[in-house]
Design an enzyme around this catalytic site. Structure first.
Site, PDB file in Angstrom:
ATOM      1  N   LYS A  59       3.675   1.406  -3.910  1.00 48.37           N
ATOM      2  CA  LYS A  59       3.125   0.679  -5.069  1.00 48.37           C
ATOM      3  C   LYS A  59       3.985   0.830  -6.325  1.00 48.37           C
ATOM      4  O   LYS A  59       3.957  -0.021  -7.196  1.00 48.37           O
ATOM      5  CB  LYS A  59       1.703   1.152  -5.354  1.00 48.37           C
ATOM      6  CG  LYS A  59       0.728   0.728  -4.267  1.00 48.37           C
ATOM      7  CD  LYS A  59      -0.693   1.055  -4.619  1.00 48.37           C
ATOM      8  CE  LYS A  59      -1.573   0.766  -3.427  1.00 48.37           C
ATOM      9  NZ  LYS A  59      -2.985   0.958  -3.673  1.00 48.37           N
ATOM     10  N   THR A 103       0.836  -1.190   0.000  1.00 45.91           N
ATOM     11  CA  THR A 103       0.000   0.000   0.000  1.00 45.91           C
ATOM     12  C   THR A 103       0.873   1.242   0.000  1.00 45.91           C
ATOM     13  O   THR A 103       2.101   1.164  -0.140  1.00 45.91           O
ATOM     14  CB  THR A 103      -1.029  -0.077   1.161  1.00 45.91           C
ATOM     15  OG1 THR A 103      -1.885   1.050   1.066  1.00 45.91           O
ATOM     16  CG2 THR A 103      -0.396  -0.117   2.531  1.00 45.91           C
TER      17      THR A 103
END
Ligand code: ATR
Length: 513
Positions: free
Chosen positions: A297, A293
């Site tokens: 990413k 997250t």
């Protein structure tokens, strides 16, 4: 196997005994923190092991070591001596362990402890991160014999955790307690067995007690959600990486499923300060799969040995799993979002739909691509207008700011409104990104935030009579896709129904003391 120790930080012996009787099933042993007791109560510690009924560590933690004892060393010695006095031939009535620091040098007391089977925990508390060489420290700390060596270090970076993990691997055949204190070390407390630690400390955080040290987890959660006592050297490790990573639903979701399946696997939260350092740790710890997250990413891409078509197309990855010794990267964000939105709308695509997308960050980028793929026409509004323009231009969408002009345009793009900004997110702020907009009540409104379940924006939409959906359904769909990547199978319907029955506001946060 690593044990769970419940820290007892009550002001009175009675408080500690009551707490222990409530949480006894979740702990293997307890630590009596004498430094937290009121002065008058400290006179009665000798009987505590008998009252506790499980092995107890006697600890009088000094303030310089992160505790509450502010008296001199003479007074502290007296307390320790009192705790160890009148040793009983039945060792269950004595303290099982005594925690004394590496600079504590009172041979008579140490000798007395050994004679009556009280094992010494020789501790070092590094609150400022001054110890550079943990291996050397571990080798030199022990004063003699059967001592357990303990290093509790306040960590501020993933590198600190990696260093301690490596030291542990190079220092086997010795009972040791290794704790990375603070948020960035939270997983060392869950994966204590993997870190080779004799025990992990926890507190009954739901009782609003003082946590024994920063970063401790709730004892019930550690035992029930993370199934601490089932983690062995063979247990497969998964988890989520991010920063600051304080309110991810994934650890709750995955561990609940793994628990229902009785799978030999655990899913940990990994707050990470440096992706390179963490990927070294992931290799050395033999981690099998990761959810990714914010903000990793994109920065995770160089570590992938193989990329799915979607990762190649969009240059962002939220799922990593191991295949033939390389990391394969995939992205479940897109599919999770579109299936959640279409299910909410009861549609197969977005043809003829006029849509406003609020926000132009990383999430908005994915949302815009999916809206385009599903045939929708959109307006992107963002606080920083050029970012909205940049995304909108790719798809021939319109753009604007969150000002009067932009909001006015919204009335032409209001079949569906998708909120992708961080406004209203727990830990971010409590604002409404479109406060100038008046809902007609006919809009279908999706806010990708799920913590809190209803942002001020979503509440205003619901109050105006709009159909609303928060990001919980989407995140569960994404997690299901990740699960399939990790384990090569689907989650059973029965288990999914169970998860859904638990409800979107019941999941456990990544709370630590
Ligand atoms: P993410 O990957 O979650 O999208 P991000 O890339 O940091 O995170 O983007 C955050 C988005 O929320 C941006 O659109 C940001 O607006 P700016 O581009 O102007 O920074 C938006 N945002 C954050 N806080 C906001 C607020 N209080 N009001 C309006 N928009 C906000």
């Amino acid at each position: 196997m690593s044990k769970i120790c419940l820290c007892l930080t009550g002001k009175t012996i009675k408080q500690d005994v009551d707490l222990l009787s409530k949480y006894r099933n979740y702990a293997d042993l307890a630590e009596l923190r004498v430094d937290c007791l009121d002065a008058g109560e400290r006179l009665y510690i000798r009987r505590f092991p008998e009252l506790a009924g499980i092995p107890v560590i006697l600890t009088v933690r000094r303030d310089v070591d992160g505790g509450y004892f502010t008296g001199g060393e003479g007074a502290r010695l007296k307390l320790l001596a009192n705790g160890l006095a009148y040793a009983n031939a039945d060792s269950r009535f004595n303290f099982a362990y005594v925690d004394i620091e590496e600079d504590f040098n009172v041979p008579s007391l140490e000798e007395a402890a050994r004679t009556f089977g009280t094992r010494i925990i020789r501790s070092c508390h590094d609150l400022k991160g001054t110890v550079n060489d943990f291996s050397a420290k571990l080798k030199t700390m022990k004063h003699s014999g059967d001592e357990i060596v303990k290093i509790a270090v306040a960590v501020n970076s993933t590198r600190d955790v990696l260093n301690l993990f490596r030291s542990s691997c190079s220092f086997t055949n010795q009972d040791k307690i290794l704790i990375c204190m603070g948020h960035y070390g939270i997983y060392s407390r869950i994966l204590s067995e993997k870190f080779g630690s004799f025990l992990t400390y926890s507190s009954a955080l739901s009782e609003n007690v003082i946590p024994g040290a920063p970063g401790q987890l709730d004892v019930k959660r550690l035992s029930e959600l993370y199934r601490f006592r089932k983690i062995t050297k063979k247990t497969k490790v998964y988890g989520v990486i991010g920063n600051p990573l304080k309110s991810s639903v994934s650890p709750w979701f995955f561990n609940t499923i793994l628990n229902l399946e009785d799978a030999d696997a655990v899913y940990a939260p990994f707050p990470v300060t440096d992706i390179g350092d963490f990927m070294e740790l992931a290799k050395e710890m033999d981690i099998q799969g990761l959810s990714v997250t914010v903000p990793y990413k994109e920065s995770i891409l160089p570590y992938l040995g193989q990329r799915s078509a979607i990762v190649q197309a969009i240059g962002a990855c939220n799922t990593l799993y191991r295949k033939d010794d390389v990391w394969v990267g995939d992205n479940a964000d897109y599919a999770g979002f579109s299936s959640s939105l279409l299910n909410f709308l009861g549609k197969k695509n977005l043809k003829w739909q006029k849509i406003t997308i609020l926000g132009a960050g990383g999430v908005s980028r994915a949302v815009a691509a999916e809206v385009y793929n599903m045939g929708g026409k959109a307006l992107i509004l963002n606080r920083t207008v050029y970012k909205a323009k940049e995304i909108a231009s790719r798809y021939n969408f319109r753009w604007g700011g969150l000002d009067n002009n932009g909001i006015e345009l919204m009335s032409k793009y209001n079949d569906i409104i998708i909120q992708t900004t961080s406004a209203g997110m727990e830990g971010h702020d409590n604002s409404d990104p479109a406060e100038l907009y008046t809902f007609t009540g006919k809009e279908a409104v999706m806010d990708l935030i799920y913590s809190p379940p209803q942002t001020p924006f979503l509440k205003r939409a619901a109050d105006a009579g709009c159909r609303t959906l928060n990001g919980y359904d989407m995140v569960i769909r994404q997690a299901c896709l990740q699960y399939a990547n990790f384990f090569g199978r689907e989650i059973s319907k029965k288990h999914l129904l169970h998860i859904n029955s638990l409800g979107e506001d019941k999941w456990d946060k990544i709370a630590s003391g």
